[in-house]
Each structure stands twice: as C-alpha cells, then as structure tokens.
Design a protein around this motif. Structure first.
Motif, PDB file in Angstrom:
ATOM      1  N   SER A 193       1.055  -1.165   0.024  1.00 56.61           N
ATOM      2  CA  SER A 193      -0.084  -0.057  -0.029  1.00 56.61           C
ATOM      3  C   SER A 193       0.954   1.195   0.106  1.00 56.61           C
ATOM      4  O   SER A 193       0.450   2.285  -0.601  1.00 56.61           O
ATOM      5  N   ALA A 199       1.840   1.866  -3.488  1.00 55.05           N
ATOM      6  CA  ALA A 199       0.670   2.323  -4.547  1.00 55.05           C
ATOM      7  C   ALA A 199       0.233   4.020  -3.863  1.00 55.05           C
ATOM      8  O   ALA A 199       0.001   4.800  -4.912  1.00 55.05           O
ATOM      9  N   LEU A 258      -1.907   0.767  -9.467  1.00 55.50           N
ATOM     10  CA  LEU A 258      -2.901  -0.244  -9.363  1.00 55.50           C
ATOM     11  C   LEU A 258      -2.205  -1.542  -9.061  1.00 55.50           C
ATOM     12  O   LEU A 258      -2.775  -2.182  -8.295  1.00 55.50           O
ATOM     13  N   SER A 275      -1.680  -1.548  -5.621  1.00 54.85           N
ATOM     14  CA  SER A 275      -2.839  -1.448  -4.607  1.00 54.85           C
ATOM     15  C   SER A 275      -3.564  -2.372  -3.875  1.00 54.85           C
ATOM     16  O   SER A 275      -3.311  -3.792  -4.117  1.00 54.85           O
ATOM     17  N   THR A 276      -4.086  -2.144  -2.779  1.00 52.79           N
ATOM     18  CA  THR A 276      -4.538  -3.003  -1.998  1.00 52.79           C
ATOM     19  C   THR A 276      -6.433  -2.597  -2.238  1.00 52.79           C
ATOM     20  O   THR A 276      -6.525  -1.749  -2.743  1.00 52.79           O
ATOM     21  N   ASN A 277      -7.115  -3.278  -1.626  1.00 51.65           N
ATOM     22  CA  ASN A 277      -8.538  -3.144  -1.973  1.00 51.65           C
ATOM     23  C   ASN A 277      -9.033  -1.809  -1.028  1.00 51.65           C
ATOM     24  O   ASN A 277     -10.133  -1.274  -1.811  1.00 51.65           O
ATOM     25  N   LYS A 303      -7.570   0.584  -4.177  1.00 51.94           N
ATOM     26  CA  LYS A 303      -7.798   0.608  -5.683  1.00 51.94           C
ATOM     27  C   LYS A 303      -9.015   1.333  -6.206  1.00 51.94           C
ATOM     28  O   LYS A 303      -8.909   1.778  -7.054  1.00 51.94           O
ATOM     29  N   THR A 304      -9.899   1.488  -5.288  1.00 49.91           N
ATOM     30  CA  THR A 304     -11.104   2.254  -5.738  1.00 49.91           C
ATOM     31  C   THR A 304     -10.845   3.778  -5.983  1.00 49.91           C
ATOM     32  O   THR A 304     -10.966   4.307  -7.030  1.00 49.91           O
ATOM     33  N   LEU A 320      -8.676   3.827  -9.081  1.00 54.32           N
ATOM     34  CA  LEU A 320      -9.552   3.589 -10.433  1.00 54.32           C
ATOM     35  C   LEU A 320     -10.155   4.720 -10.857  1.00 54.32           C
ATOM     36  O   LEU A 320     -10.314   4.941 -12.017  1.00 54.32           O
TER      37      LEU A 320
END
Length: 563
Positions: A378, A381, A415, A418-420, A423-424, A427
C-alpha cells in the motif's frame, strides 16, 4: 503496548446498532492498551459455582473506571441496570463515564439511569465522533494509557494530541478558572481538529488564535509551544493557495526557535516543519540540515516521536523539485537519518526511487525498483498514485500522446501495487484521466468496476453520468443520477468526517444535475465544501458535450439559475 488500568464497560447489545457501537468502542480501547472487562467477552472467568452478579460486582470494584453505554438496549436490560446501580453506589464522579447513544432525553430514562445524567462524557447518538474521541482521550488519561487518534483515512490535525498534553500539564494562574477550564480549552482544540478533518484550514487557524488568547488569560506568564507550531504547519498547508502563508509559517517557526522560554520544549517536530518549509522553497540542502537536526534531538531524548511526519519530508524531496535535482543522493541522505518509527520506511524510499525514475520517463527502471518490494504494498501504491496525479496536472496530456501514455502507465503501476482499500481511489482517478482524453468508454468501464457502497455511490453516479452523457446515453445517465439522489444518509457514526462530506456533496450534485435545486442546496451546505467547489464551476467543463437529452437540458437550466 503495555496494558494500562482496568475499565469495566457496561452495555447491552440486544439490537444490532447498539452491539456494533459497543464493539467499535471496545476495539478502540483495547488498541490503546486499556484492560477492558465486559461480561460478554470475559464471562468465562466466572468460577464454577460462583454467582454471576457477585462476580461482576467484584470486577466493578477492581476497575479504575466504570463506563456506562446508555443505549435503547441498555435502558431495557435488567443486567446493565444492576451494574449501573452498583457503580453509582461505590464510585465517585471521577470514575464514572457515561456515553449516550439513545435519542431519549435523560429525563425520560428509568432509574438508576437518570442518576447517570451528570456523568455524561459523550453523545454518540448523532454520530459525534469528535465527542467520543475526546471521551476516550480523557479515559486514557484517567487509567494512564497513552492516547493516539484513530487511523480511519480521515485527515488528522498534526500534533493535536501533543497540544492537549501540554495544556493538561500546565498550572492555571487563576484558581477560580481551574474547574471546567481545561474542558473549555480542550473543546477549542477539538473544534480545530474537527475543522481540519473537514478541510477548513482557515478556521483551524482562527480556532488556534482563540486558543492562544484563552491560554494567555488562564495561564498568565506561561509559554506554550504546540499552538504556534500547529498554526505554522497550517500555514504550510495553506501556502499552496497564497504564497505569503509560507513566509508567515517560517516567521512562526523562527520565533519558536529563538524563544528562550521554550528552549526545553523544542522537539524534532519543529525541525521537521522547518525542513518542509525549506522543501517548498526548493532549498533541499537546508531541508536535509533541518532533518538531521531532528535526528539529533530524537537521539538525545532516546525515543522516537510518533508525531514527526518523516514521510512528508522524504516524499517532499522527491516530489517537489525538478528532475535535474540529484534525488538519489537526497534519498540516500534521508535514509541515513532514520528519524521515524515507520516500519515501512524502506518500502517508501524504494517507491520514491521508482517515482524519480518514472518522472524522468524511465518506466523500466521504476519497475525494477518496485520489484524489490513486490506487489500488494500500500505504501508503493500511495507514493506512485500521488506522482501520477501530479503528472496529470503538469504535463500537456491532450496534445502529447507519449506523455499521456506515460502517466497512464504510472496509474497502472499504482494499481498493480494497490490493496482493496486504495484500489477504488486509483480507479476513479484513472477514469478521470481517460475522460479528459476523450476515452469515455474506458472511463465508464473503470467506474463500473468499482464496488458500489452507500458511501461512494453518489460520487460514482456523478462521474458515470458525465461519461454516459458524452456517449449520448442520456436515459442511462438520468437513471444512475436518480439512484444516487434518492439515497438515504448512511449511519454517520460509521463514517469519517471527510466521507460524510463527500456523500452530501455528490448526492447534492446528482440532485442538482436532475434539476432538484432545493435538495442540492441543502446537501451542498451539509457537505461544508468551500464555495469555490460549487456545482456550476464543475459542471461547465462538461456542458459543451452534454448538450442533448433531458440531463443536458436540465444541466443548462441549472447553470442559468445558479451560475
């Protein structure tokens, strides 16, 4: 973290919301090292054959603090009623904390709960997270646990915990002001922290000015360090809007540095702030000098200050300068300083090396640096994402295909790591890049791939409506906007201030695009966004293409009405 004093928490979790609140409170206290006793979790400790109520009364007597969570469930619970009655009989005012989550007025509470009214520490019924945090901080002080603010993604006012500690240790010169005086001062500090979380930096500075005035009145002849230091840090953050703020911040820092009354209070945070100010002026050698002085202060004291924003200094070295600067040498210097307790320091420095290479156009070298860290970091990212965003605004992407491809690859690198949780955001920004390049289908696909939640749904709907409008799909654009505009308000106790602010802003934006002006104005005010982020200023960028269909007509009508 060493365990602090014991706290007995009385609550009932018969309803799901009451249970969820209690779990969040218990989790928070445990994370701070507080020894929490609740029957639901530690009932197995009751010896075989012992009477449960007698054992609970024993635990209450042994506790340093009794916390009563007054909820709809607890008001109807015989077990918690017995616990509260016993605590009121054996404890004085300083050892009982009452946290209310019920909407019922205390005058309507059954006994013995009405007797708890004077012990109120926090009202969480309306999602007042700042009240709850202030209560938790007081509770930590009572049981000698080290308090630190929660990490929930919301921006936190730098050094606010140090500020309250400094005020707590001071001795009022006006003895008649001592009772309730600290609570009043703490309220001003927390108001500043709340404003910071909402992005109202000027309000933060005003609150700190008011706090300095009150401190001078209450503690005459005593010097305070952190109010001025925090105010200087706020000036640094505001310097992106007005250049004179940077000079004001430097003046405040220099004043602190040469104040003989504060010599024993100066810590590494001041030198870190001076380093950031130097970075913003492009004086990288000076920044490293201040940073090394921060290191010396830390080593002399023999401990690491968790408040020092080491990564801000290091990241600034790589992000703020031109590509001609010898960043590798600067990063080597930063790595040798080691003024941090950050366990991800090596990863962050490696990511910054990748950023330096990427900004110079050498994506292969960037990938090589990142391969040392591996995927799923993270930290990487975050660093790469910030660099991609900066390049998006600084390069002529619409006329330079190589530059646009380069920035797109930067986003893809972010990306990949990225972690969950991250990621949002990446994106959505990548979709914004593709939208600006006229690649509406790709932007829509990226937005559609984001998992919708009640919190992010309004923003996704607005962003998707732009894409659908440009593609001539007006009916679909109106459909997604209506789904967002009609969303109920999520449980504010579960949201950070910034998330709740975004929810209102984008739900109002969806309503405004549909021509529902009354709702949009109400939501915009609830969002507390600065006026310059008003809807017409954003919408005008999309009007030339979104000129057909019902949504386009409504958009033009709203612009005429409001703009």
């Amino acid at each position: 973290m060493a365990s602090a004093g014991q706290v007995f928490v009385s609550y009932s979790g018969r309803s799901r919301p009451d249970k969820d609140f209690a779990v969040r409170l218990l989790t928070r206290l445990k994370a701070l090292g507080v020894d929490v006793w609740v029957y639901e979790e530690r009932g197995s400790e009751v010896p075989v054959g012992a009477e449960i109520n007698d054992y609970c009364r024993k635990q209450i007597r042994q506790a340093d603090v009794f916390v009563a969570v007054v909820s709809e469930s607890s008001l109807e619970s015989p077990a918690t009623r017995l616990e509260v009655a016993y605590a009121l009989a054996v404890f004085g005012p300083g050892r009982i904390f009452q946290i209310s989550t019920t909407l019922q007025d205390s005058t309507c509470w059954p006994e013995p709960y009405q007797a708890l009214a004077p012990y109120k520490r926090a009202d969480a019924s309306a999602g007042r997270v700042i009240d709850l945090e202030r209560c938790i901080e007081d509770l930590c002080a009572r049981v000698e646990a080290e308090y630190s603010p929660p990490i929930d993604g919301a921006p936190r006012l730098p050094l606010v915990h140090r500020l309250t500690q400094e005020m707590r240790q001071a001795k009022p010169t006006d003895k008649t002001y001592e009772v309730g005086g600290f609570r009043h001062l703490q309220q001003i500090a927390m108001d500043a922290a709340s404003a910071y979380g909402e992005g109202r930096l000027e309000h933060v500075c005003s609150a700190l000015d008011a706090l300095e005035f009150e401190l001078g009145r209450t503690y005459a002849g005593q010097s305070f360090y952190y109010p001025k230091l925090i105010k200087g840090v706020m000036r640094l953050e505001l310097s992106g809007r007005r250049a004179e703020y940077l000079d004001q911040a430097r003046e405040l820092f220099e004043e602190l540095l040469h104040d003989s009354n504060l010599t024993d209070k100066i810590d590494e945070n001041l030198y870190a702030a001076l380093a950031v100010a130097a970075i913003k002026r492009g004086a990288f050698a000076e920044a490293i000098g201040h940073y090394r002085q921060a290191e010396r202060v830390v080593h002399a004291r023999g401990q690491v200050d968790p408040d020092i924003i080491h990564n801000l200094v290091v990241a600034g070295l790589a992000h703020e300068g031109s590509v001609d600067v010898d960043f590798e040498a600067l990063l080597d210097e930063a790595a040798s300083c080691g003024v941090t307790s950050d366990p991800t320091l090596s990863e962050r420095l490696q990511a910054l090396r990748a950023v330096v290479c990427a900004k110079r156009g050498n994506l292969e070298a960037a990938r090589s640096h990142l391969s040392i860290v591996g995927h799923g970091s993270s930290v990487c990212a975050d660093v790469l994402f910030r660099a991609a965003q900066e390049l998006t605004t600084s390069l002529p992407l619409n006329v330079d295909r190589d530059a646009s491809h380069h920035v797109e690859q930067m986003f893809m690198l972010a990306l990949a790591h990225s972690t969950n949780e991250t990621k949002t955001t990446i994106l959505i920004s990548l979709a914004g890049l593709h939208y600006s390049l006229g690649r509406y289908g790709e932007a829509l696909a990226e937005l559609s791939s984001v998992e919708q939640t009640p919190i992010n749904h309004p923003r996704l709907a607005v962003e998707m409506s732009w894409c659908l409008g440009q593609m001539g799909m007006q009916d679909q654009a109106e459909q997604v906007l209506r789904s967002a505009a009609s969303l109920p308000i999520p449980d504010s106790a579960l949201l950070s201030p910034s998330s709740l602010k975004d929810f209102f802003y984008y739900r109002g934006f969806a309503a405004w695009l549909l021509g529902e002006v009354v709702q949009s104005q109400r939501d915009f005010l609830d969002s507390r966004y600065p006026h310059h982020r008003d809807y017409p200023l954003v919408a005008r960028r999309h009007l030339p293409q979104m000129s057909s269909g019902r949504v386009g007509t409504l958009l033009k009508r709203s612009l005429r009405f409001l703009g």
